[in-house]
Design an enzyme around this catalytic site. Sequence first.
Site, PDB file in Angstrom:
ATOM      1  N   ASP A 120       0.498  -1.255   0.092  1.00 14.52           N
ATOM      2  CA  ASP A 120       0.014   0.066  -0.026  1.00 14.52           C
ATOM      3  C   ASP A 120       0.765   1.251   0.062  1.00 14.52           C
ATOM      4  OD1 ASP A 120      -2.735  -1.000  -0.234  1.00 14.52           O
ATOM      5  OD2 ASP A 120      -2.291  -1.921   1.942  1.00 14.52           O
ATOM      6  N   ASP A 180      -6.913  -3.571  -6.296  1.00 14.81           N
ATOM      7  CA  ASP A 180      -6.388  -2.225  -5.775  1.00 14.81           C
ATOM      8  C   ASP A 180      -5.025  -2.083  -5.818  1.00 14.81           C
ATOM      9  OD1 ASP A 180      -8.052  -4.097  -4.246  1.00 14.81           O
ATOM     10  OD2 ASP A 180      -8.365  -2.998  -2.546  1.00 14.81           O
TER      11      ASP A 180
HETATM   12  N1  GLY Z   1      -7.190  -0.994  -0.732  1.00 12.38           N
HETATM   13  C1  GLY Z   1      -8.312  -1.598   0.022  1.00 12.38           C
HETATM   14  C2  GLY Z   1      -9.848  -1.144  -0.099  1.00 12.38           C
HETATM   15  O1  GLY Z   1     -10.250  -0.652  -1.141  1.00 12.38           O
HETATM   16  O2  GLY Z   1     -10.495  -1.397   0.657  1.00 12.38           O
END
Ligand code: GLY
Length: 409
Positions: A120, A180
């Site tokens: 992330d 994501d």
């Molecule tokens: N990247 C995590 C979410 O969108 O919950």
Amino acid sequence: MKTNLFLVVLILVLRWSIFLAPIEAGEIDVDKSVSLIAKKLAAFDQSHADKTAFPNEAKGAEWSTVPAKDWVAGFYPGAMWYVYEFAERHHWADQTVWKQRADLWTTSMTQEQFNTSHHDLGFMMFDCFGHGYRLTREPRYKDVLLQSAKSLSSRFLSSVGMIRSWGKVTDMTNYRVIIDNMMNLELLMWAANNGGSAANDGSSADLAKIAISHANRAMVEFFRPDNSTYHVVEFDPTTGAVKRKRTSQGKADESCWSRGQTWAIYGFAYMYEATHDKKYLDQSIKAADYYLAHLPADHVPPADFNSDLTALEFKDSSAAAIATCAFFRISRVCDDAAVKARFSKAAIESLAAITSKPYFSDSADKASALVYQARNYHTDPNHRLTNTSLIWGDYYLMEALLAYDASKP
Ligand code: GLY
């Protein structure tokens, strides 16, 4: 009797024509919307002396908080950079205060540049240090971004050709990647163009190669024939073969988690902007067409497109905010006038929806301006995962408002 019937029909026709009328640009009050988001962001800063605990989610007026290492931490300082950008553009008297606030909370994230425990870093660091550098050109922000890109690149394994989203880099039994992760490629591409280097003494070019490799394999593995997306793909790290495709935050393995779909639309639009490789734009548009074709009349999707739970409490307005940003991006970067116009219209309609009731709230009982968000698909409207405030909702809403503001003649 005849007159009454005529009046009823007239009222119905008028109401229906108002409902169908295209949304006029003038209906979005950018200044009012930004001011309300700014008020909510400032309230948290003023009432929290601890600048290491970042807003996360809220059922009511109070944000729960997370430390800097959490994937959402960068959205709060990032949203404040967006307010600063707007404040500077529109000559707000307190623009310097916004810059100071954004810098303070961004600086509080500094140590995360060495975080290699998850994928992330793009969300966390580019969304605050990235804006800080873009708006101030201060070298200290750039240094943090280059190290963050290097740390993120350490999660790439050439057998899979993608960045590992979850799990330890030493795990040679399972390699989990989520859609994501497309959003983390911007950090790598930016660093590749700004003198960064990959882990293991790689060069700048390697950072770009990693991002491109990731995007190319995501195109193959994450899309179904109808251009809806899988959320999670698990690989064998030794052979790189796919083991399983499934969900974690959606309704079912074969359903389409709406926020995941918007990460894909946005991520591939960005990759087109960075590389000018048309296949990425085509992929983004195909994913966007799935999104638009399945969107309810109020322009805000349920948490999962395959969900029967379509009431407000099960919506995810944060997905609509991300989609709005992505549509503005497609409209800005593509050359085809018809596609440009189509996505500009989609962006404005979506933005009008999420800056209006019931999705936009000026209530003091709500921590965020954007309400009816869902972290995950869930069947209980009282559960913390749904019918909630999420900090990234206001971040992407700010981004969309700025994009709209910049697109106005
Ligand atoms: N990247 C995590 C979410 O969108 O919950």
